[in-house]
Design an enzyme around this catalytic site. Structure first.
Site, PDB file in Angstrom:
ATOM      1  N   LYS A  52       0.841  -1.203   0.000  1.00 14.38           N
ATOM      2  CA  LYS A  52       0.000   0.000   0.000  1.00 14.38           C
ATOM      3  C   LYS A  52       0.878   1.255   0.000  1.00 14.38           C
ATOM      4  O   LYS A  52       0.612   2.215  -0.736  1.00 14.38           O
ATOM      5  CB  LYS A  52      -0.960  -0.018   1.209  1.00 14.38           C
ATOM      6  N   GLN A  96      -4.862  -1.674   9.508  1.00 19.47           N
ATOM      7  CA  GLN A  96      -4.749  -2.989   8.873  1.00 19.47           C
ATOM      8  C   GLN A  96      -5.321  -4.061   9.795  1.00 19.47           C
ATOM      9  O   GLN A  96      -5.006  -4.114  10.984  1.00 19.47           O
ATOM     10  CB  GLN A  96      -3.269  -3.274   8.536  1.00 19.47           C
ATOM     11  N   ASP A 119     -11.150   2.499   3.647  1.00 20.68           N
ATOM     12  CA  ASP A 119     -11.403   1.057   3.538  1.00 20.68           C
ATOM     13  C   ASP A 119     -12.894   0.769   3.316  1.00 20.68           C
ATOM     14  O   ASP A 119     -13.262  -0.335   2.918  1.00 20.68           O
ATOM     15  CB  ASP A 119     -10.997   0.358   4.841  1.00 20.68           C
TER      16      ASP A 119
HETATM   17  N1  GUN Z   1      -6.974  -7.082   5.957  1.00 15.60           N
HETATM   18  C1  GUN Z   1      -7.266  -7.799   4.857  1.00 15.60           C
HETATM   19  N2  GUN Z   1      -7.792  -7.008   3.888  1.00 15.60           N
HETATM   20  C2  GUN Z   1      -7.831  -5.763   4.403  1.00 15.60           C
HETATM   21  C3  GUN Z   1      -8.258  -4.512   3.893  1.00 15.60           C
HETATM   22  O1  GUN Z   1      -8.750  -4.380   2.755  1.00 15.60           O
HETATM   23  N3  GUN Z   1      -8.127  -3.444   4.732  1.00 15.60           N
HETATM   24  C4  GUN Z   1      -7.620  -3.558   5.988  1.00 15.60           C
HETATM   25  N4  GUN Z   1      -7.547  -2.459   6.738  1.00 15.60           N
HETATM   26  N5  GUN Z   1      -7.216  -4.703   6.509  1.00 15.60           N
HETATM   27  C5  GUN Z   1      -7.324  -5.807   5.703  1.00 15.60           C
END
Ligand code: GUN
Length: 293
Positions: A52, A96, A119
Site C-alpha cells: 500500500k 490494517q 477502507d
Molecule cells: N486485511 C485484509 N484485507 C484488508 C483490507 O482491505 N483493509 C484492511 N484495513 N485490513 C485488511
C-alpha cells in the site's frame, strides 16, 4: 478462455491516478495523503501494508505508516485513531486487519471518521453502499467490479454465486452485484460453510466469486461451461521451493477450471492487485473531497 490480468489493469489505473494527482498538484492543490496503522508483525499484513505504501508513491500520494507492537492497548489505538481523525493533512487512513485478539476490531472501525474511512468498513459507509448512495466502497469488491467493467463482462440478469459471507468481501460483493447498475443487476446467491448443496449452487452460476479462503475449493465439476470465475483466495501455503517458504493459493483449482470457463482471475495477479488500486482510488476521492465534501 481469457485470463483477467488484474496486475495490468491495476498498473494502468495507478497511472491514471498519478496523472490526475500531477494535474492537482500543478494547480496548487494538496497531494492526497494516506496513513496506515499496522499493529504487530503478521507476515501477510506486513506485505499488504508495504504494498500500500509503495502504491501511494506510484500514485503520487503522500503516505504515513504508523506502527505499534501487538501489546498495544485498545485505548492507545483508539487515541491514535482520534488523532488521525483530527489531523487535517491526512485525507484518509486505514487500520490494517486483523488486530490482536485483545482489541475489539469493531470498536476501532467505528472510531474512524467515516469521511476518512477509505477502507469503507465504517457502518455509515457500509449502510450507504447497501442503499446505493455515494460512499467509500470496500476495496476488494470494488476492484472486482472494476475488472468486470474493464473486461466488458455481461452481468445483467446473470446468476451469480458468492462463496463466503465476510464483512469485507462476501457481503458487500453480494450487495453490489444485486444493485440496479452495471456491473450489477445479477441474481445473487451467497453460499457459506452451512450451505447445503453448495456444488449444485455453483454449477448453476454464470459468475462465481470465490472468497472463502479454502485453497482449491472450486473444482471443474462445480463450474458451468462458459462461467466467469473470480478468485479472491490468497491463502499462504508452505512451499519449500520458494525463497519466501510459501506460495499464495486461490480458492479455485485454476488448472482444471480454466479450460471450462470464459474468464478467470489468476492467483496471484488477479484480484489482489486490484484491491490495493481500489484503496488508491478511494484515497484520491478522499483527497478531492468528492464524496463527503
Ligand atoms: N486485511 C485484509 N484485507 C484488508 C483490507 O482491505 N483493509 C484492511 N484495513 N485490513 C485488511
Amino acid at each position: 478462455m481469457q485470463i483477467i490480468d488484474g496486475k495490468a489493469v491495476s498498473a494502468q489505473i495507478k497511472q491514471e491516478i498519478a496523472a490526475e494527482v500531477g494535474e492537482m498538484v500543478a494547480k496548487g492543490q494538496k497531494r492526497p495523503h494516506l496513513a496506515a496503522i499496522l499493529v504487530g508483525h503478521d507476515g501477510g499484513s506486513e506485505t499488504y501494508v508495504a504494498n500500500k505504501v509503495k502504491s501511494c508513491a506510484e500514485c503520487g500520494f503522500k503516505s504515513t505508516l504508523i506502527r505499534f507492537e501487538d501489546d498495544i492497548t485498545e485505548d492507545t489505538l483508539l487515541e491514535e485513531v482520534r488523532k488521525l481523525n483530527a489531523n487535517d493533512d491526512i485525507d484518509g487512513f486505514i487500520v490494517q486487519l486483523p488486530l490482536p485478539k485483545h482489541i475489539n476490531e469493531q470498536h476501532v472501525i467505528e472510531a474512524i471518521d467515516y469521511r476518512k474511512d477509505v477502507d469503507g468498513f465504517h457502518p455509515i459507509n457500509v449502510g450507504r453502499m447497501n442503499i446505493g448512495l455515494k460512499c467509500f466502497v470496500s476495496a476488494t469488491p470494488n476492484g472486482i467490479l472494476e475488472l468486470l467493467k474493464r473486461y466488458n463482462i455481461e452481468t445483467r440478469g446473470k446468476k451469480c454465486v458468492v462463496l463466503g459471507r465476510s464483512n469485507i468481501v462476501g457481503k458487500p460483493m453480494a450487495s453490489l452485484l444485486m444493485q440496479k447498475a452495471y456491473p450489477g443487476d445479477c441474481t445473487v446467491t451467497v453460499c457459506h460453510s452451512h450451505t447445503e448443496n453448495i456444488r449444485e449452487e455453483c454449477r448453476q452460476a454464470d459468475i462465481i466469486i470465490a472468497a472463502m479462503g479454502v485453497p482449491g475449493f472450486v473444482t471443474a465439476d462445480m463450474v458451468k461451461e462458459g462461467a466467469v470465475i473470480i478468485d479472491v483466495g490468497t491463502t499462504r501455503v508452505p512451499d519449500p521451493t520458494r525463497k519466501t517458504g510459501f506460495r499464495l493459493c486461490g480458492d479455485v483449482k485454476f488448472d482444471e477450471v480454466a479450460d471450462k470457463c470464459s474468464f478467470i482471475t489468476p492467483v496471484p495477479g488477479g484480484v489482489g492487485p486490484m484491491t490495493i488500486c481500489s484503496l488508491m482510488r478511494n484515497t484520491l476521492l478522499a483527497g478531492k473531497k468528492v464524496i463527503y465534501g
